[in-house]
Design an enzyme around this catalytic site. Structure first.
Site, PDB file in Angstrom:
ATOM      1  CE  LYS A  38     -12.843  52.049  31.450  1.00 25.57           C
ATOM      2  NZ  LYS A  38     -12.669  50.684  30.782  1.00 25.57           N
TER       3      LYS A  38
ATOM      4  CD  GLU B 252     -23.196  11.690  19.989  1.00 27.59           C
ATOM      5  OE1 GLU B 252     -22.669  12.739  20.411  1.00 27.59           O
ATOM      6  OE2 GLU B 252     -23.396  11.788  18.740  1.00 27.59           O
TER       7      GLU B 252
ATOM      8  CB  SER C 219     -19.583  22.984  30.252  1.00 27.39           C
ATOM      9  OG  SER C 219     -21.075  22.684  30.399  1.00 27.39           O
TER      10      SER C 219
ATOM     11  CG  HIS D 192     -27.985  24.288  27.173  1.00 23.82           C
ATOM     12  ND1 HIS D 192     -26.602  24.626  26.515  1.00 23.82           N
ATOM     13  CD2 HIS D 192     -27.445  24.122  28.586  1.00 23.82           C
ATOM     14  CE1 HIS D 192     -25.519  25.044  27.514  1.00 23.82           C
ATOM     15  NE2 HIS D 192     -26.115  24.488  28.787  1.00 23.82           N
TER      16      HIS D 192
ATOM     17  N   GLY E  46     -16.105  40.405  37.185  1.00 17.28           N
ATOM     18  CA  GLY E  46     -16.008  39.262  38.303  1.00 17.28           C
ATOM     19  C   GLY E  46     -16.612  39.662  39.503  1.00 17.28           C
TER      20      GLY E  46
HETATM   21  P1  AMP Z   1     -23.825  24.290  30.972  1.00 15.99           P
HETATM   22  O1  AMP Z   1     -22.610  23.603  31.659  1.00 15.99           O
HETATM   23  O2  AMP Z   1     -24.453  25.306  31.701  1.00 15.99           O
HETATM   24  O3  AMP Z   1     -23.395  24.550  29.660  1.00 15.99           O
HETATM   25  O4  AMP Z   1     -24.675  23.242  30.997  1.00 15.99           O
HETATM   26  C1  AMP Z   1     -24.750  21.947  30.224  1.00 15.99           C
HETATM   27  C2  AMP Z   1     -25.216  20.883  31.135  1.00 15.99           C
HETATM   28  O5  AMP Z   1     -25.469  19.831  30.081  1.00 15.99           O
HETATM   29  C3  AMP Z   1     -24.175  20.568  32.191  1.00 15.99           C
HETATM   30  O6  AMP Z   1     -24.829  20.467  33.378  1.00 15.99           O
HETATM   31  C4  AMP Z   1     -23.831  19.016  31.743  1.00 15.99           C
HETATM   32  O7  AMP Z   1     -23.674  18.176  32.676  1.00 15.99           O
HETATM   33  C5  AMP Z   1     -25.045  18.563  30.756  1.00 15.99           C
HETATM   34  N1  AMP Z   1     -24.707  17.586  29.867  1.00 15.99           N
HETATM   35  C6  AMP Z   1     -23.478  17.657  29.108  1.00 15.99           C
HETATM   36  N2  AMP Z   1     -23.520  16.551  28.043  1.00 15.99           N
HETATM   37  C7  AMP Z   1     -24.825  16.155  28.301  1.00 15.99           C
HETATM   38  C8  AMP Z   1     -25.592  14.838  27.553  1.00 15.99           C
HETATM   39  N3  AMP Z   1     -24.574  14.434  26.620  1.00 15.99           N
HETATM   40  N4  AMP Z   1     -26.842  14.583  27.823  1.00 15.99           N
HETATM   41  C9  AMP Z   1     -27.284  15.454  28.953  1.00 15.99           C
HETATM   42  N5  AMP Z   1     -26.696  16.286  29.649  1.00 15.99           N
HETATM   43  C10 AMP Z   1     -25.442  16.697  29.439  1.00 15.99           C
END
Ligand code: AMP
Ligand code: ZN
Ligand code: ZN
Length: 346
Positions: A31, A61, A175, A180, A315
């Site tokens: 488009k 944590e 996730s 980050h 996708g």
């Molecule tokens: P993403 O999945 O790309 O958002 O990357 C987030 C990353 O942070 C994942 O690889 C998780 O394994 C990692 N993660 C999640 N919680 C923690 C935590 N409390 N300390 C260190 N790493 C974490």
């Protein structure tokens, strides 16, 4: 571009000399590029702040810290930490990494112990701040944090490649919503990296030139800074994909200096803001495409690092999985024009 005021273009196959990949540009699927406002934005902030381990005050944590910037004090700006759920076991791979196959035979080069480093870089202490909200200087410091960590890891000879990447938005693989990125240090050179180095070597042998130094073309240019160009590559695999390329030939990202890091921060910020305005805060992936840590001198002439930004708009389907070719519905010169013309408020 399929539009009422321009003629319809025929499909075209283009080969990327850097990735060695064929891409089909298909105007039948297109488009007008300005119609490609993405419908489900990255939803960057679904977690309430108090549940986020990456926020300042929640350091306990997280998995152990590797370093923080500034190095001392509670008011950190960037933290490099171990990944709590690493893809590979943490450690230095040994020099004889063959593992025993199920039938007891040594698997000749087909299996290695899954050992290396998987780190997380927390780019800001504040949950609601995204990478593109940071100043060029602050983004530059994130680059310098990657650099320091790569330099630490580079002292281990058995680590062959460090992939730096960022997932923004759930459909880009994220996730965690707190801004980050991640660094995965591997005991192998990944196939896409060897294919890139091989392809650029072939181009160099044919032309005597580095395929990335050659990327210019006014119609593919989005913007430029003192040390970098941002372009849509000639055979972009994905719609609105952007590469930020150092003007000077350099194989390794981790040789970047302070001034260049800040300059890169400014251009990345501009590109992320343009994508966000044009495509309504799309999910995206950001990758640093660098060279293997122990590159030999003859490969240096055709290896040139760059930063790749891929908004996730489509996708990957059966055709792509089956053929390794991709269909892109936006011609790179059209994507570059649209992005050039996006006005970013100061
Ligand atoms: P993403 O999945 O790309 O958002 O990357 C987030 C990353 O942070 C994942 O690889 C998780 O394994 C990692 N993660 C999640 N919680 C923690 C935590 N409390 N300390 C260190 N790493 C974490
Ligand atoms: Zn947070
Ligand atoms: Zn070059």
């Amino acid at each position: 571009m399929a539009s009422s005021d321009s003629p319809t273009r025929s499909p075209q196959l283009r080969k990327d000399v850097v990735t060695n990949r064929w891409v089909i540009f298909s105007p039948a699927r297109a488009k007008r590029p300005t119609d490609f406002k993405f419908n489900s934005p990255a939803n960057p902030n679904p977690n309430p702040k108090q549940e986020c381990p990456f926020c300042i005050g929640h350091e306990h944590e997280c998995a152990p810290e590797i370093f923080r910037l500034p190095p001392r004090g509670r008011d950190w700006k960037i933290r490099v930490i171990e990944n709590l759920y690493p893809a590979i076991s943490r450690g230095v791979p040994d020099d004889h990494p063959l593992v025993q196959a199920p039938d007891g035979e040594l698997s000749a080069g087909r299996a290695l112990d899954g050992v290396g480093f998987h780190d997380v870089v927390i780019e800001t202490p504040v949950h609601s701040v995204q990478l593109c909200d940071l100043s060029p200087l602050e983004i530059g410091r994130v680059f310098l944090a990657y650099k320091s960590r790569i330099q630490q890891i580079a002292s281990y000879e058995s680590i062959k490649y460090v992939q730096v990447f960022k997932n923004h938005g759930a459909s880009a693989g994220a996730s965690m919503s707190h801004s980050h990125s991640q660094m995965l240090a591997l005991p192998i050179v990944p196939p896409a990296v060897s294919a890139r180095i091989e392809s650029m070597k072939e181009y160099f042998n044919q032309t005597g030139k580095c395929g990335i130094c050659e990327v210019q073309g006014e119609d593919l240019l989005v913007d430029a800074s003192t040390h970098f160009l941002s372009v849509v590559p000639y055979a972009a695999t994905f719609p609105f994909e952007i590469w930020i390329i150092p003007r000077d030939h350099s194989p390794h990202f981790h040789d970047i200096g302070d001034e260049k890091a800040v300059d890169l921060g400014g251009l990345l910020k501009l590109m992320l803001r343009k994508l966000s305005l044009q495509l309504d805060n799309p999910p995206f992936n950001l990758m640093i495409q660098t060279s293997p840590l122990q590159i030999n001198a003859s490969d240096s002439s055709h290896s040139h690092w760059f930063l790749q930004i891929v908004p996730q708009l489509t996708g990957v389907g059966g055709f792509e999985m089956g053929s390794g070719c991709y269909i892109n519905f936006v011609f790179p010169e059209d994507a570059a024009k649209v992005l050039r013309e996006v006005n970013v408020p100061v």
